[in-house]
Design a protein around this motif. Structure first.
Motif, PDB file in Angstrom:
ATOM      1  N   SER A  16       0.863  -1.184   0.000  1.00 26.63           N
ATOM      2  CA  SER A  16       0.000   0.000   0.000  1.00 26.63           C
ATOM      3  C   SER A  16       0.894   1.228   0.000  1.00 26.63           C
ATOM      4  N   GLY A  39     -10.133  -1.186  -2.920  1.00 32.40           N
ATOM      5  CA  GLY A  39      -9.965  -0.127  -1.919  1.00 32.40           C
ATOM      6  C   GLY A  39     -10.945   1.020  -2.170  1.00 32.40           C
ATOM      7  N   PHE A  42     -14.524  -0.115  -1.367  1.00 30.26           N
ATOM      8  CA  PHE A  42     -14.754  -0.104   0.088  1.00 30.26           C
ATOM      9  C   PHE A  42     -14.889   1.327   0.614  1.00 30.26           C
ATOM     10  N   PHE A 101     -12.619  -2.842   9.618  1.00 28.97           N
ATOM     11  CA  PHE A 101     -11.265  -3.316   9.296  1.00 28.97           C
ATOM     12  C   PHE A 101     -10.370  -2.205   8.775  1.00 28.97           C
ATOM     13  N   MET A 102     -10.910  -1.374   7.888  1.00 31.54           N
ATOM     14  CA  MET A 102     -10.074  -0.330   7.285  1.00 31.54           C
ATOM     15  C   MET A 102      -9.569   0.637   8.350  1.00 31.54           C
ATOM     16  N   VAL A 108     -10.139  -6.480   4.936  1.00 35.08           N
ATOM     17  CA  VAL A 108     -11.540  -6.868   5.068  1.00 35.08           C
ATOM     18  C   VAL A 108     -11.599  -8.392   4.838  1.00 35.08           C
ATOM     19  N   TYR A 134      -6.576  -6.232  -5.544  1.00 34.36           N
ATOM     20  CA  TYR A 134      -7.231  -7.540  -5.489  1.00 34.36           C
ATOM     21  C   TYR A 134      -6.564  -8.441  -6.516  1.00 34.36           C
ATOM     22  N   ARG A 136      -5.507 -10.097  -2.703  1.00 33.71           N
ATOM     23  CA  ARG A 136      -4.488  -9.790  -1.707  1.00 33.71           C
ATOM     24  C   ARG A 136      -4.278 -10.922  -0.720  1.00 33.71           C
ATOM     25  N   GLN A 140      -8.362 -15.212  -1.903  1.00 32.34           N
ATOM     26  CA  GLN A 140      -8.859 -14.355  -2.992  1.00 32.34           C
ATOM     27  C   GLN A 140      -8.249 -14.768  -4.330  1.00 32.34           C
ATOM     28  N   ARG A 208      -6.430  10.482   3.481  1.00 32.86           N
ATOM     29  CA  ARG A 208      -7.219   9.285   3.734  1.00 32.86           C
ATOM     30  C   ARG A 208      -7.107   8.909   5.209  1.00 32.86           C
ATOM     31  N   ARG A 219      -0.501  -2.139   7.369  1.00 35.79           N
ATOM     32  CA  ARG A 219      -0.707  -2.538   5.970  1.00 35.79           C
ATOM     33  C   ARG A 219       0.554  -3.193   5.406  1.00 35.79           C
TER      34      ARG A 219
HETATM   35  P1  AMP Z   1      -6.113   0.271  -0.644  1.00 33.16           P
HETATM   36  O1  AMP Z   1      -6.651   1.583  -1.037  1.00 33.16           O
HETATM   37  O2  AMP Z   1      -6.018  -0.684  -1.804  1.00 33.16           O
HETATM   38  O3  AMP Z   1      -4.836   0.367   0.135  1.00 33.16           O
HETATM   39  O4  AMP Z   1      -7.184  -0.396   0.358  1.00 33.16           O
HETATM   40  C1  AMP Z   1      -7.548   0.238   1.550  1.00 33.16           C
HETATM   41  C2  AMP Z   1      -8.100  -0.777   2.535  1.00 33.16           C
HETATM   42  O5  AMP Z   1      -9.245  -1.432   1.970  1.00 33.16           O
HETATM   43  C3  AMP Z   1      -7.146  -1.905   2.902  1.00 33.16           C
HETATM   44  O6  AMP Z   1      -6.229  -1.543   3.920  1.00 33.16           O
HETATM   45  C4  AMP Z   1      -8.134  -2.960   3.365  1.00 33.16           C
HETATM   46  O7  AMP Z   1      -8.648  -2.675   4.657  1.00 33.16           O
HETATM   47  C5  AMP Z   1      -9.283  -2.792   2.380  1.00 33.16           C
HETATM   48  N1  AMP Z   1      -9.075  -3.638   1.183  1.00 33.16           N
HETATM   49  C6  AMP Z   1      -8.881  -3.217  -0.099  1.00 33.16           C
HETATM   50  N2  AMP Z   1      -8.737  -4.272  -0.935  1.00 33.16           N
HETATM   51  C7  AMP Z   1      -8.818  -5.391  -0.161  1.00 33.16           C
HETATM   52  C8  AMP Z   1      -8.726  -6.796  -0.412  1.00 33.16           C
HETATM   53  N3  AMP Z   1      -8.506  -7.271  -1.650  1.00 33.16           N
HETATM   54  N4  AMP Z   1      -8.856  -7.632   0.632  1.00 33.16           N
HETATM   55  C9  AMP Z   1      -9.101  -7.185   1.873  1.00 33.16           C
HETATM   56  N5  AMP Z   1      -9.165  -5.885   2.200  1.00 33.16           N
HETATM   57  C10 AMP Z   1      -9.036  -4.975   1.189  1.00 33.16           C
END
Ligand code: AMP
Length: 269
Positions: A16, A39, A42, A101-102, A108, A134, A136, A140, A208, A219
């Protein structure tokens, strides 16, 4: 070897904050693909949750001992009780789960992530995407391979954006995002013209919620613990991985494009 015009899906991965977005932009424009970012999905649901005005302790909906959410019906009932006029509770329901979770920088759970991913992936007929964030986890990865096999599509390539932990921490803490067009800026390395607003939209840039040092460490841990074994599975399934540098001495669009394409071109017909 795959034909340039036959590319179906590309995964972009990395820690990340490694600098995935500029590389994704290159792939989107070079191959006419669409970005599919779990991400961002979510974050949208978390936005719906925040906007809904739901008040309550998220911890109450998670059973830490058994590491699972309480029953869906229980969460739905709590939302309906507080927000009886809400027409569609799904975005708030998903936002609640994702936020739990985030907030702490943790992933997640797979079931929620896989279901949501499949919904968006199916909209394009399971092809035509740059998959961002994805898969991750090994679970998955297996699910993605299953979806592709079942629907006669494939993942052609994985682009791993490489960067050091130290640089990532510096970059992520200073990162600012446009809430409207999602363009990424940095207070020091890539400020907007006035340092406050998005150059394209004029909207005030925001940090963020998960871009704090503590959450970044979490992360990074998730990357070593889960993403590395995920890449092993995909590589064993025969998908080539190319590593591109996330930290360029001179950061220009052209340099990013070149650094990505010079690694990918040898794999294309
Ligand atoms: P990102 O912007 O891709 O860093 O995602 C932000 C947050 O969303 C991550 O720290 C996770 O909490 C959640 N997230 C995003 N993609 C996934 C994934 N493929 N599996 C699980 N959690 C995810």
């Amino acid at each position: 070897m795959v034909k340039r015009s036959d590319i179906q899906n590309i995964i972009v991965t990395g820690k990340s904050g490694a600098g995935k977005q500029p590389r994704i932009d290159v792939l989107v424009s070079e191959f006419g693909l669409e970005q599919l970012s779990t991400g961002n999905i979510f974050r949208e649901y978390v936005g719906s949750f925040d906007d809904s005005g739901f008040k309550g302790d998220l911890e109450a909906f998670y059973d830490e001992i058994n590491d699972t959410f309480v029953k869906d019906e229980f969460i739905e009932k709590a939302i309906k009780e507080q927000l009886p006029d809400l027409e569609d509770i799904r975005p708030v329901f998903l936002g609640l789960k994702a936020k739990y979770f985030m907030n702490s920088g943790r992933f997640v759970p797979n079931r929620t992530t896989n279901e949501l991913f499949a919904e968006y992936f199916s909209k394009g007929g399971y092809k035509g995407f740059v998959l961002d964030g994805y898969p991750r986890t090994p679970d998955q990865a297996e699910f993605l391979l299953y979806l592709c096999e079942k629907n006669g599509t494939r993942i052609d390539l994985i682009v791993l954006v490489n960067n050091s932990d130290k640089l990532i921490i510096d970059r992520t803490v200073g990162r600012r995002i446009c809430p409207s067009c999602k363009k990424v800026h940095h207070i020091e390395f890539k400020p907007s013209r006035d340092g406050i607003h998005c150059d394209d939209c004029g909207v005030e840039l925001v940090q963020r919620a998960d871009d704090t040092a503590e959450r970044i460490q979490m992360r990074l841990f998730e990357f070593y613990d889960k993403v590395i074994p995920t890449l092993d599975i995909l590589e064993k399934a025969g998908i080539p991985i190319v590593t591109v540098e996330g930290n360029l001495e001179v950061f220009t669009e052209e340099n990013v494009r070149r650094s990505v394409m010079e690694r990918i071109d040898p794999l294309l017909e």
